[in-house]
Write a protein that holds these residues in place. Structure first.
Motif: not given
Length: 812
Positions: A518-524, A729-735
């Protein structure tokens, strides 16, 4: 059913979060600081660490199905091994090492006039398997090769002056089974070596077991650290042992592992078995390339670690290893016209692998000796390849004298990066989320090369996830991190926890695998600065029973007393009455008896022989005093205190690690999950009686040996069961929110005016903290859903014992 509010259709999301914000006051508040630009996050922030432990290579990631295919197993690998280990033979058969050998590295072969049957392995109905063998015979000989119901005939020519020749074939499996065997039967005398069977289906056709390699690739790692670990720098630093004729266990040397597999050496693995080197440096580089990861090799510094303490005193040997490292870089990056680049091309990869970093050494316990060697490696590498990042290390622990000394040496030498390793309890990870907040932003960067919480339950994964939010918040300091170990064969477990488990034909990811994925696929790309307010768990005074223990040591204990600061005797036993009725075993190990007015543990083989006094010490300020004498064995004393149960305690370890180190260790819910609160070099003398005092003042402890302060610590860190980080992550924020407690956490999130779409995507890992993923069931899996009602400010209830990634799309 949907409900209408002011003309808008709002979908209620039942799981995992409530769609409409509850009216109650939040338990936690996350606040973004949009005015500050956060740290950039490296593309290699997270990676994987491969070491051949738990049978991870042969019989694991390396897809070869035949154990001991080259008959090189020996007592140097394991006292129970010999050249025929892994085989059942009939007729005349022997493992032979003489002038007829295949080559100087592959010395032992099977001299056969009969049959040899391999140990079991798995096959799949209809799949193809490729067979090969090297053979020589004085007269033409027929080999009958059998796999299940399939059979082939191999006619071995009379060798004459030509010696060995390779023979190949293929089989199609006639059954699905994990008990298949390969049988080789000869019509007459024949010499055999490198009896091999590979599944034709391997990961990208490069010889690695498909399911395991696919699971690793699914992590999307930024780097692959290899080949270890303790096996890199331990064992003999030389070569063959002249007395026995067997290869010594020696440090991993990359040149042993390249070229045709039949010319590669085998070696005694640090973890007690044989490693064939069929999975060698070329295969590691190829695998890293196949999964889009940067290769990160670790070379021996010729100073041993992992419980051993020895440094080479041979300058010529040291210089040879330095040159070997330069040759390794040429092998990875050199043109095909170079010596080692030409070998890489001959092996099938003319294009350079693009090596950009290399680590020198692993967990050395002799900091000054290690660092002197490290500097010689670094200077030589930088002179020839200035663009290569050279990584030093800080020893085997998260703190202590060795750690402090190595960090100081690395800072003074302006090292590129420092490799830290630690394995600790879940509570340690929940108490140290801010570990890297205070690191020097201008000093060497951190490579967290090995870390894990010491067990395999979801509670461990929750603690690791909380800690990883701190790694990301400090991405300007922590440039790379890899959980360890990576793989474990369930039938040959030597260390836990592990990320991926497997048997002959199945594999499954632990709860920590799902967390890492989960962390490695959604680093940012970078950190969005944020802070959190809310409740934390305050430390409690150290109270509980007092105990005695040993580890591979016999010892005498006497005059055990616990006294309050007002002089009140809270417990006392001088064993003068000849019995130990006030003591109970918490480990069911060791041989305890009252002898000559002392309590004696006499079993020098037993580990953790803990016994505890009956009296529960409830005071917060008290002194423990006792006399201790080592009578025999490998280590020193263990003095437990603050005992709650067999899995929750502290102990003062004197003369541990083969009588070389001392420490205070803490177990919080698992005796196998100890963390070190204090470490220092230490030893005890057999036959000498020591007067020991443990002064407890709330959370502060002072340790006194023979009237001198040995050390002190304050176990006063707060526990933070709720942790968060936000990345872009690009245009995304990951909370990213971790709620590692048994109750939901109502949380207000303020994005400081950042505009986001009202709908987002959420992925949650949640479950019982005692749950595990196993071969039969993998209950901890990610659940992804759509959530609504988002904005610059919103409130969410994060479930108990959960890891939540909420991906928001910026609209401005």
């Amino acid at each position: 059913m949907p409900r209408l509010f002011a003309g808008a259709l709002v979908a209620l999301v039942a799981l995992p979060l409530v769609g409409a914000p509850p009216a109650a006051s939040p338990d936690y508040t996350i606040t973004v600081d949009a005015s500050t630009r956060g740290a950039e996050i490296s593309d290699s922030m997270y990676g994987v660490f491969f070491e051949d432990i738990n049978w991870a290579a042969d019989g694991g990631l390396y897809a070869e199905l035949i154990r001991n295919r080259s008959f090189e197993f020996s007592p140097a690998d394991n006292a129970a091994y010999n050249g025929l280990t892994g085989w059942t033979v009939t007729g005349a058969a022997s493992a032979t090492d003489d002038e007829a050998r295949l080559n100087e590295r592959n010395r032992t072969y099977l001299d056969l006039n009969g049959s040899a049957t391999s140990s079991p392995f798995a096959t799949v109905l209809g799949d193809f398997y490729d067979f090969s063998v090297w053979a020589r015979a004085d007269a033409a000989t027929r080999l009958t090769i059998t796999l299940g119901a399939a059979r082939q005939i191999v006619n071995v020519r009379s060798s004459g002056a030509n010696g060995w020749a390779k023979y190949s074939g293929s089989f199609r499996a006639t059954t699905t089974t994990d008990a298949a065997t390969l049988k080789v039967e000869s019509s007459g005398p024949v010499k055999l070596d490198m009896v091999s069977l590979f599944p034709r289906k391997t990961f990208k056709g490069h010889g690695l077991r498909t399911d395991l390699a696919t699971k690793i690739a699914a992590l999307d790692p930024g780097f692959v650290r290899f080949p270890g670990g303790c096996l890199v720098n331990t064992g003999s630093m030389y070569g063959y042992d002249a007395a026995s004729g067997y290869p010594r266990a020696r440090s991993y040397q990359w040149k042993d592992t390249v070229g045709p597999v039949e010319t590669r050496a085998t070696n005694a693995n640090f973890w007690g078995y044989n490693q064939s080197y069929g999975l060698g440096y070329y295969e590691y580089f190829q695998f890293a390339e196949d999964i889009g990861a940067a290769p990160l090799p670790v070379v021996p510094a010729l100073v041993t670690g992992c419980g051993q303490n020895r440094a080479t005193d041979d300058p010529a040997l040291l210089q040879r290893h330095i040159q070997d490292t330069l040759d390794l870089i040429e092998f990875a990056n050199g043109p095909v016209t170079s010596t080692w680049g030409k070998l890489r091309a001959r092996m099938g990869h003319p294009k350079p692998f693009g090596l950009s970093m290399i680590a020198v050494g692993n967990e050395e316990n002799l900091p000054d000796a290690y660092f002197a060697n490290y500097l010689k490696f670094r200077d030589a590498i930088k002179a020839a390849y200035p663009q290569i990042t050279v990584i030093g290390n800080s020893g085997p622990d998260d703190q202590g004298a060795t750690f402090d000394r190595l960090w100081q040496l690395n800072r003074d030498a302006k090292s590129d990066m420092v490799d830290e390793h630690y394995y600790n309890s879940p509570s340690w990870f929940l108490q140290n989320n801010a570990r890297y907040n205070a690191y020097d932003r201008n000093g060497p960067k951190v490579f967290l090369g090995e870390y894990a919480s010491q067990d395999a339950k979801f509670a461990n994964s929750l603690a690791e996830a909380a800690y990883m939010t701190g790694l990301e918040r400090n991405a300007d300091v922590v440039k790379m991190a890899s959980y360890a170990p990576l793989l474990a064969n369930i039938d040959h477990v030597q260390w836990r926890p592990d990320l991926i488990w497997f048997d002959a034909d199945e594999s499954w990811g632990t709860t920590s695998y799902q967390t890492q994925k989960l962390f490695m696929n959604n680093v940012g790309d970078r950190v969005v600065p944020s802070s959190v307010t809310g409740a934390v768990v305050q430390p409690k005074p150290i109270a509980g029973r007092v105990g005695l223990s040993t580890w591979a040591t016999a010892a005498r204990y006497d005059d055990v007393k616990v006294t309050g600061t007002d002089g009140t005797v809270l417990f006392s036993d001088d064993f003068a009455d000849g019995d130990a009725n006030g003591w109970t075993s918490l480990s069911n190990r060791g041989t305890w008896a009252v002898q000559d007015g002392a309590y004696v543990q006499s079993d020098t083989a037993a580990t953790n022989t803990m016994v505890a006094a009956a009296t529960d010490i409830t005071a917060t300020d008290y002194d423990i005093t006792l006399k201790a004498t080592k009578t025999a064995g490998a280590e020193g004393f263990l003095i437990p205190f603050g005992i709650k149960d067999s899995d929750t305690w502290y102990w003062w370890n004197l003369g541990g690690w083969n009588n070389t180190q001392g420490a205070v260790e803490k177990a919080s819910g698992s005796a196998d999950a100890k963390e070190q609160l204090l470490t220092r070099p230490d030893s005890v003398v057999t036959g000498q009686t020591y007067n020991l005092t443990i002064q407890v003042r709330g959370t502060k402890v002072t340790l006194i040996r023979d009237g001198e302060v040995w050390g002190s610590f304050d176990d006063n860190k707060v526990t933070e069961p709720f942790a968060q980080v936000i990345t872009q992550d690009g245009r995304d924020l990951i909370v990213k929110v971790v709620n590692a407690q048994d109750k939901p956490a109502l949380t207000k999130v303020g994005l400081d005016g950042i505009k986001v779409a009202p709908t987002g995507r959420m992925t949650v890992l949640a479950g019982d903290p005692g749950e595990q993923n196993t071969r039969s069931a993998e209950p901890i899996q990610p659940v992804t859903s759509t959530v609504r009602g988002l904005g610059s400010t919103f409130t969410r209830e994060f479930p108990a014992n959960s890891i939540t990634f909420l991906r928001l799309r910026r609209t401005a």
